[in-house]
Write an enzyme that holds these catalytic residues in place. Sequence first.
Site, PDB file in Angstrom:
ATOM      1  N   CYS A  30      -3.330   4.904   6.878  1.00 53.95           N
ATOM      2  CA  CYS A  30      -3.403   4.025   7.864  1.00 53.95           C
ATOM      3  C   CYS A  30      -2.437   4.560   9.007  1.00 53.95           C
ATOM      4  CB  CYS A  30      -3.441   2.750   7.509  1.00 53.95           C
ATOM      5  SG  CYS A  30      -4.413   2.228   6.086  1.00 53.95           S
ATOM      6  N   GLN A  66      -4.761  -3.859  -2.019  1.00 53.65           N
ATOM      7  CA  GLN A  66      -4.368  -3.040  -2.777  1.00 53.65           C
ATOM      8  C   GLN A  66      -4.346  -3.458  -4.398  1.00 53.65           C
ATOM      9  OE1 GLN A  66      -4.103   0.270  -2.582  1.00 53.65           O
ATOM     10  NE2 GLN A  66      -4.104   0.558  -0.324  1.00 53.65           N
ATOM     11  N   ASN A  76       0.772  -1.056  -0.146  1.00 54.13           N
ATOM     12  CA  ASN A  76       0.029  -0.178   0.177  1.00 54.13           C
ATOM     13  C   ASN A  76       0.937   1.145   0.077  1.00 54.13           C
ATOM     14  OD1 ASN A  76       0.476  -1.447   2.684  1.00 54.13           O
ATOM     15  ND2 ASN A  76      -0.045   0.511   3.386  1.00 54.13           N
ATOM     16  N   SER A  84     -10.867  -5.476   0.211  1.00 53.43           N
ATOM     17  CA  SER A  84     -11.769  -4.512   0.817  1.00 53.43           C
ATOM     18  C   SER A  84     -12.370  -3.698  -0.140  1.00 53.43           C
ATOM     19  CB  SER A  84     -10.707  -3.480   1.674  1.00 53.43           C
ATOM     20  OG  SER A  84     -11.054  -2.432   2.140  1.00 53.43           O
ATOM     21  N   GLY A  85     -13.964  -3.287   0.368  1.00 59.61           N
ATOM     22  CA  GLY A  85     -14.646  -2.529  -0.748  1.00 59.61           C
ATOM     23  C   GLY A  85     -14.241  -1.120  -1.033  1.00 59.61           C
ATOM     24  N   HIS A  86     -13.694  -0.249  -0.180  1.00 57.47           N
ATOM     25  CA  HIS A  86     -13.688   0.904  -0.493  1.00 57.47           C
ATOM     26  C   HIS A  86     -12.242   1.470  -1.233  1.00 57.47           C
ATOM     27  CE1 HIS A  86     -10.873   2.444   2.694  1.00 57.47           C
ATOM     28  NE2 HIS A  86     -11.034   1.313   3.060  1.00 57.47           N
TER      29      HIS A  86
HETATM   30  N1  PLP Z   1      -4.436  -3.917   3.926  1.00 58.34           N
HETATM   31  C1  PLP Z   1      -3.810  -3.161   3.011  1.00 58.34           C
HETATM   32  C2  PLP Z   1      -2.785  -3.685   2.133  1.00 58.34           C
HETATM   33  C3  PLP Z   1      -4.583  -1.784   2.859  1.00 58.34           C
HETATM   34  O1  PLP Z   1      -3.898  -0.598   2.197  1.00 58.34           O
HETATM   35  C4  PLP Z   1      -5.589  -1.282   3.749  1.00 58.34           C
HETATM   36  C5  PLP Z   1      -6.157  -0.271   3.851  1.00 58.34           C
HETATM   37  O2  PLP Z   1      -5.602   0.823   3.693  1.00 58.34           O
HETATM   38  C6  PLP Z   1      -6.030  -2.441   4.669  1.00 58.34           C
HETATM   39  C7  PLP Z   1      -5.569  -3.505   4.584  1.00 58.34           C
HETATM   40  C8  PLP Z   1      -7.276  -2.294   5.528  1.00 58.34           C
HETATM   41  O3  PLP Z   1      -8.708  -2.428   4.808  1.00 58.34           O
HETATM   42  P1  PLP Z   1      -9.984  -1.530   5.456  1.00 58.34           P
HETATM   43  O4  PLP Z   1      -9.609  -0.102   5.120  1.00 58.34           O
HETATM   44  O5  PLP Z   1     -10.742  -1.854   4.493  1.00 58.34           O
HETATM   45  O6  PLP Z   1      -9.964  -1.890   6.680  1.00 58.34           O
END
Ligand code: PLP
Length: 405
Positions: free
Chosen positions: A347, A181, A153, A201-203
């Site tokens: 994050c 990603q 990410n 992940s949907g978003h």
């Molecule tokens: N894993 C990766 C590689 C991500 O980039 C993200 C979010 O940035 C996540 C997990 C977490 O996903 P979510 O935001 O749907 O909890």
Amino acid sequence: MIFLDAAATTPVRREVLEAMWPYLTGEFGNPSSHHSLGDAAATALAGARAATAKALGCRAGEIVFTSGGTEADNLAIKGIALARRAADPRLDRVAISAVEHPAVEESARYLERVHGFAVDVIPVDRFGQVTEEALAAVLGPGTALVSVMYANNEVGTVQPIARLAALARAQGIPFHTDAVQAAGWLPLDTGALGVDALSISGHKLGAPKGSGALFVRGRIRIEPLVHGGGQERGRRSGTENVAGAVALATALTLARETASLPASVPAPDPASNPAPDSAPDPARRVAALRDGFIAAVLAGVPGAVLTGHPTERLPSVASFCFPGTSGESVLLELERQGVVCSSGSACAAGSDAPSPVLLALGIEPEVAQTAVRFSFDSTITAAELQEAAAAVRTAVAGVRALRPN
Ligand code: PLP
């Protein structure tokens, strides 16, 4: 505003909103209810599960809908490791790469802290890739699970998942990949990848925040984390987010039309990641725009360094360090010029500690603090990226001019 932070999140696609709308309004039933509204919801959920399974090349029963990527990662890491150790107490180690998202890293650390597991961290090379040798070196008879993300990410590096998964599975060790990603850009066929579990992940794909799924291969046992009414075949209790599941399935189906290998990946190698089924595709178009943007930034900003793999990277991510600046200042300056991006991963926002991912690539802490990530969706245009590259030149020069030497 030019939005270059699609790796953080994306807007909901119109087709997705239209597909989910009925399940938020007229067809609002609970899939567990025994009446017509409940039946309609159960049918929609089953349809979403079938479509998600189709996109991931698996059976519908192998999909667990979750509240997003974080929950999918938690369920995979904790659920599989705990179930395996319950069956064989000698299985008390988990192996994760050095560049995992905190959802994987912190799940592994939880197993260490609370359940006495040992965590083996698989180092990466300077481009952020896990080699087969590095993986082989940490695997042992006590390894309960391996987790290596499909695409990073922060720097966009793509891992040779099919080869790594084959290595682990040859030793009978389940292999999980965080494909949050990668989804939308790279092939997600779980059979061709040879993985036992995969998170999405949907978003990140044009579905709403709070939607996601975990694929878990049928024969893999998993200890649930959320207990209750036994929904999702007992693997994840709680009244199902029907609209979210429909949204995720719709976004994935639309994204299948986009997904391919990055343009820079040469001939498809059957031993590596699976080949795209068709070209031409938006992923190749975006990868070409990304390469143009990278070239413009490297040419226009003295001392700029591309982070991550030069070719094996997501079509949608260009990440740099700009020595002599701070990533946060460049970010602010760029926003003033109408370009929105990220100084690390969203994050980790709020923390000004250098990114552990960049440190794992061997980047010095003071350089890692100058990181900026640009990430796009498939609607990005050449004109937007040209304007953004010019803004980067001005922003970095402006920040450098203000800093004492
Ligand atoms: N894993 C990766 C590689 C991500 O980039 C993200 C979010 O940035 C996540 C997990 C977490 O996903 P979510 O935001 O749907 O909890």
